[in-house]
Every structure is written in C-alpha cells, then in structure tokens.
Design a protein around this motif. Structure first.
Motif, mmCIF file in Angstrom:
data_model
loop_
_atom_site.group_PDB
_atom_site.id
_atom_site.type_symbol
_atom_site.label_atom_id
_atom_site.label_comp_id
_atom_site.label_asym_id
_atom_site.label_seq_id
_atom_site.Cartn_x
_atom_site.Cartn_y
_atom_site.Cartn_z
ATOM 1 N N GLN A 64 -1.553 -10.352 5.742
ATOM 2 C CA GLN A 64 -0.815 -9.213 6.276
ATOM 3 C C GLN A 64 0.526 -9.052 5.570
ATOM 4 O OE1 GLN A 64 -0.520 -9.105 10.537
ATOM 5 N NE2 GLN A 64 -2.519 -10.075 10.839
ATOM 6 N N SER A 124 5.857 8.141 5.330
ATOM 7 C CA SER A 124 4.746 7.236 4.999
ATOM 8 C C SER A 124 5.085 5.799 5.388
ATOM 9 C CB SER A 124 4.438 7.319 3.503
ATOM 10 O OG SER A 124 4.088 8.632 3.127
ATOM 11 N N ALA A 133 4.686 5.468 9.091
ATOM 12 C CA ALA A 133 3.261 5.413 9.459
ATOM 13 C C ALA A 133 2.669 4.045 9.121
ATOM 14 C CB ALA A 133 2.503 6.527 8.737
ATOM 15 N N LEU A 134 3.010 3.534 7.936
ATOM 16 C CA LEU A 134 2.518 2.206 7.566
ATOM 17 C C LEU A 134 3.050 1.134 8.513
ATOM 18 C CD1 LEU A 134 2.709 2.308 3.658
ATOM 19 C CD2 LEU A 134 0.649 2.115 5.062
ATOM 20 N N ASN A 135 4.284 1.284 8.936
ATOM 21 C CA ASN A 135 4.857 0.314 9.869
ATOM 22 C C ASN A 135 4.084 0.286 11.184
ATOM 23 O OD1 ASN A 135 6.845 -1.445 9.084
ATOM 24 N ND2 ASN A 135 8.451 -0.478 10.285
ATOM 25 N N LEU A 136 3.672 1.458 11.658
ATOM 26 C CA LEU A 136 2.850 1.518 12.868
ATOM 27 C C LEU A 136 1.501 0.830 12.638
ATOM 28 C CD1 LEU A 136 3.567 5.191 14.014
ATOM 29 C CD2 LEU A 136 4.471 3.077 15.009
ATOM 30 N N PHE A 137 0.959 1.021 11.447
ATOM 31 C CA PHE A 137 -0.301 0.347 11.110
ATOM 32 C C PHE A 137 -0.113 -1.176 11.081
ATOM 33 C CE2 PHE A 137 -2.894 -1.476 7.635
ATOM 34 C CZ PHE A 137 -4.141 -1.350 8.216
ATOM 35 N N TYR A 138 1.009 -1.644 10.514
ATOM 36 C CA TYR A 138 1.288 -3.089 10.482
ATOM 37 C C TYR A 138 1.435 -3.640 11.898
ATOM 38 C CZ TYR A 138 2.571 -2.023 5.616
ATOM 39 O OH TYR A 138 2.573 -1.599 4.317
ATOM 40 N N ALA A 198 -0.043 -2.621 14.561
ATOM 41 C CA ALA A 198 -1.385 -2.790 15.141
ATOM 42 C C ALA A 198 -2.139 -3.923 14.464
ATOM 43 C CB ALA A 198 -2.172 -1.485 15.016
ATOM 44 N N LEU A 199 -1.832 -4.156 13.193
ATOM 45 C CA LEU A 199 -2.571 -5.163 12.431
ATOM 46 C C LEU A 199 -2.237 -6.576 12.873
ATOM 47 C CD1 LEU A 199 -4.625 -5.237 10.092
ATOM 48 C CD2 LEU A 199 -2.701 -5.560 8.522
ATOM 49 N N GLN A 235 1.765 -5.954 3.235
ATOM 50 C CA GLN A 235 2.975 -5.184 3.526
ATOM 51 C C GLN A 235 3.901 -5.128 2.318
ATOM 52 O OE1 GLN A 235 4.945 -6.037 7.289
ATOM 53 N NE2 GLN A 235 3.047 -6.902 8.131
#
Length: 398
Positions: free
Chosen positions: A83, A62, A65-70, A72-73, A87
């Motif tokens: 942001q 998880s 996955a969140l790191n990948l979302f960050y 992109a963010l 995080q």
C-alpha cells in the motif's frame, strides 16, 4: 506449534495508524499547496477557484480522490508495504504531472520530490528509499528532456541546453543526496523497530518463564558458582520460611547446610540420564525442622560454560510422617497377629488345666480348703478365658 507467547498483531493492523497519518499528512499538503497556488497565481489573498489554473486544480482533485481510495485500502488485508509503495508511486506521478504543468524544471513544485523522498524513509526500507530517490530523479530528468526537446506541446521552455543540463545535474544530485540521507534514516528506523520487537519478545519470553517458574510447586533456587542465591520462586519462599528479599544474597550453605560434597557429586554426574537426589533438614527462622529432598544441577551459558547452580527441592516432611505412620501401623498389625496366635496358644493349655481342676474338684469333699482353692482356680481361668475371647473378637477382621 502454537506459541505460548502473545502473538504479534498482523503487519497490516500495526501499520494502520501509520497509514492514517500518511493520508492525513497528504491532505494537509494538498490544502497547503492549493492555498499557496492561489496566492502564487492570483497575487492576492482572495480564495477564488478561478485564480487557480485548471490543470493543477485537476491534479489536486485527483490527489484527494486517490487519498479516499487509500483510506478504503488500508481496511483490506493487502500487505501494508505494498500500500505504501503504491501511494508513493502515484505521488511521484502526480508531482511529475504538476511539475510539467507549472514550468517544468523551473517549477516551484520540484521541491515536492525531495519531500516525497524524505517521507518515504518513514515507511519504506533503505533500498526502497534509494529506489524512490532514483525514480524521482529519473522522472525529473525525463520531464526536463521531454520539455526541452518539445515533446510536450505547449510546454516549451526558454532555457538553453547548458542551463537545462545544470538544472538537471543540480536537482539529480540533490535528489540522490537526500535519498542517501533518507536511506540512512530508514535504516535506523527499521533497526529501531526490530530492536523494539526483539525487546518486546524478550520481555514476553521472560514474563512467560517467570510465570512458569512461579507456578511450579517445587522450590527453585538459583545460585552463582560460589553458592550465593540471586533468585528463588514462590515455593522456595514458602518452604524455607524466608522471603525473597532475605533469600537474595544469602548463601545456599546457610539454607541447606554444607552441601559441597553433593554439589561435587552432581557435577561429576552432569550429563547422566538420572540426576542424583539428596535429603536434608532445613531449619526455618522460627526454629522448625523441614525435611526436604533436593537435587543440584549446573546452570550453563550458551557457550556451555558453568555459571551457577539450580537447586530444586520439595518438602518431604508430610511424606516422611505418613511413611513413619504406615510403618508404625504395620508393626501394630504384626503385633496384633502375633497376639492373636498367642491367645490361641494360651487358650489350649488353659482348657486342659480347667478340665483337670474340674476332675480333681469332683473327687474332693465340698467345704475343704482344697475345694475352695480349686474354685478360685476355676473362676480365674474363666476370667482369663473371657479376656482372651474379647481380645480375639477385637482382633478378628470385620
């Protein structure tokens, strides 16, 4: 109004490198936690996925996955502070989830709360850092109480109530102490960033002022109250014939002569609508005289106290030469107009004289002395009339 100073980059663009470092650091922490988790649960250095419990492994996935979302963010226009807050909020939840799955208050991962608080000081302001520390303390207390009371089925702890209270107290104090230190660090970081921005703004403003002063074609010399020069622009160097290093430290009285009375007069005229103008001659190091017009203005501090003088001057040598040339041409034109009038006045009596001589010549016998003299007078009168005619033709407007 558009500023002439270079605009600062948007906050989100400035924070992108910091956001990338945070994401990279989180990946490194996940990798370290996975490796230590395998060692912790397997008791050997074999890196098999089965050696790691499924719960913590799901947390690590998880986090990835969140790191990948960050990642992109940070490319969006969302404000960087939000942001970072987002995080750290999810990091606190993941740490809490990991603590629940690995023993509750006795979990070795409780230390991650302290790491999170310390890292937040690098990205949040002091108040937000203290809030993060308080939030971590609250989540830890909530987890400990929930596990001790049996709310989480299957995560019952064997610790007594007094032992749990001791663990809670010790960790909460540790969290808050680290939060206070981190808030202090955050305050110094924010102050340092503001100081750097202020210094950069001042440097940009100073560079802008220097470019404006250097682009002015009038000479500018700034002195202290004693008249000692400490700066001059390029036009001043060109007009005076002295370089900037030579002018610095030189007295303005050496350059402009004794201008004490002009300075006192300018001081008395301070605040009036019109600045008095003066003229003088500068002697260059090569010995040339340069006629300049100048004005003297007081240089004042922010409190209104006089700190020096600004002498603005222009080279009037060419202007004065053109004015003298125009005056000389005007005088010559006046002389020409007078000369034309005189020529007309001379021609009239000359015509009468010639007519009288011709009349006398007709009554005089040829070959006599009187006839020869009258012939000379007629020839010279003709020559004089030709000279006047040529002069009038030259002076007549085209």
């Amino acid at each position: 109004m558009t500023s002439l100073i270079k605009n600062e980059a948007p906050v989100n663009e400035d924070a992108r490198p910091r956001g990338l470092w945070l994401i990279i650091g989180r990946y490194a922490a996940i990798l370290a936690l996975v490796a230590t988790g395998w060692l912790w649960y397997s008791g050997e250095q074999g890196f098999a996925q089965r050696d790691l419990p499924s719960g913590p492994f799901a947390i690590f996935l998880s986090a990835v996955a969140l790191n990948l979302f960050y990642l992109a963010l940070i490319r969006t226009s969302l404000e960087s502070k939000w942001q970072f807050r987002l995080q750290f909020f999810f990091d606190a939840l993941l740490i809490t989830w990991l603590v629940v799955l690995t023993g509750g208050p006795s979990s070795p991962y409780v230390t991650l709360y302290i790491i999170l608080i310390g890292v937040s000081a690098l990205y949040l302001n002091p108040k937000e850092t203290l809030f993060a520390a308080s939030g971590c303390a609250f989540l830890f207390v909530l987890v400990t109480v929930a596990i001790s009371s049996g709310i989480f089925a299957g995560f019952r702890t064997d610790e007594t109530i007094s032992k749990s209270i001791q663990i809670i107290s010790f960790n909460v104090v540790a969290f808050l102490a680290v939060g206070l230190l981190a808030a202090r660090l955050s305050d110094r970081r924010v102050s340092g960033e503001e100081l750097r921005k202020t210094a950069k703004s001042l440097a940009d403003l100073r560079a802008l002022h220097e470019r404006i002063v250097e682009s002015i074609r009038s000479g500018l010399i700034i002195t202290d109250l004693a008249g000692v020069i400490y700066t001059a622009n390029a036009a001043a160097v060109e007009i005076t014939g002295r370089n900037a290093i030579e002018l610095a430290g030189m007295s303005a009285f050496t350059v402009f002569g004794d201008i004490s009375e002009q300075i006192r007069f300018s001081d008395r005229s301070h605040g009036s609508d019109q600045t008095p103008r003066f003229e003088t001659n500068l002697i260059t190091p090569e010995g040339f005289a340069v006629h300049v017009g100048y004005s003297v203005s007081q240089l004042r501090s922010e409190d209104g106290d006089p700190t020096g003088y600004i002498i603005a001057f222009q080279d009037l040598t060419d202007i004065r030469s053109m004015e003298e040339s125009i005056r000389r041409k005007d005088r010559l034109a006046a002389v020409g107009r007078v000369g034309a009038g005189l020529a007309h006045e001379i021609r009239n009596p000359l015509g009468a004289m010639r007519g009288a001589i011709q009349l006398l010549e007709s009554k005089t016998d040829p070959g006599t002395v009187q006839a020869d003299l009258m012939g000379i007078i007629l020839r010279e009168s003709d020559r004089l009339n030709s000279i006047i005619t040529n002069f009038l033709n030259y002076a007549k407007p085209k």
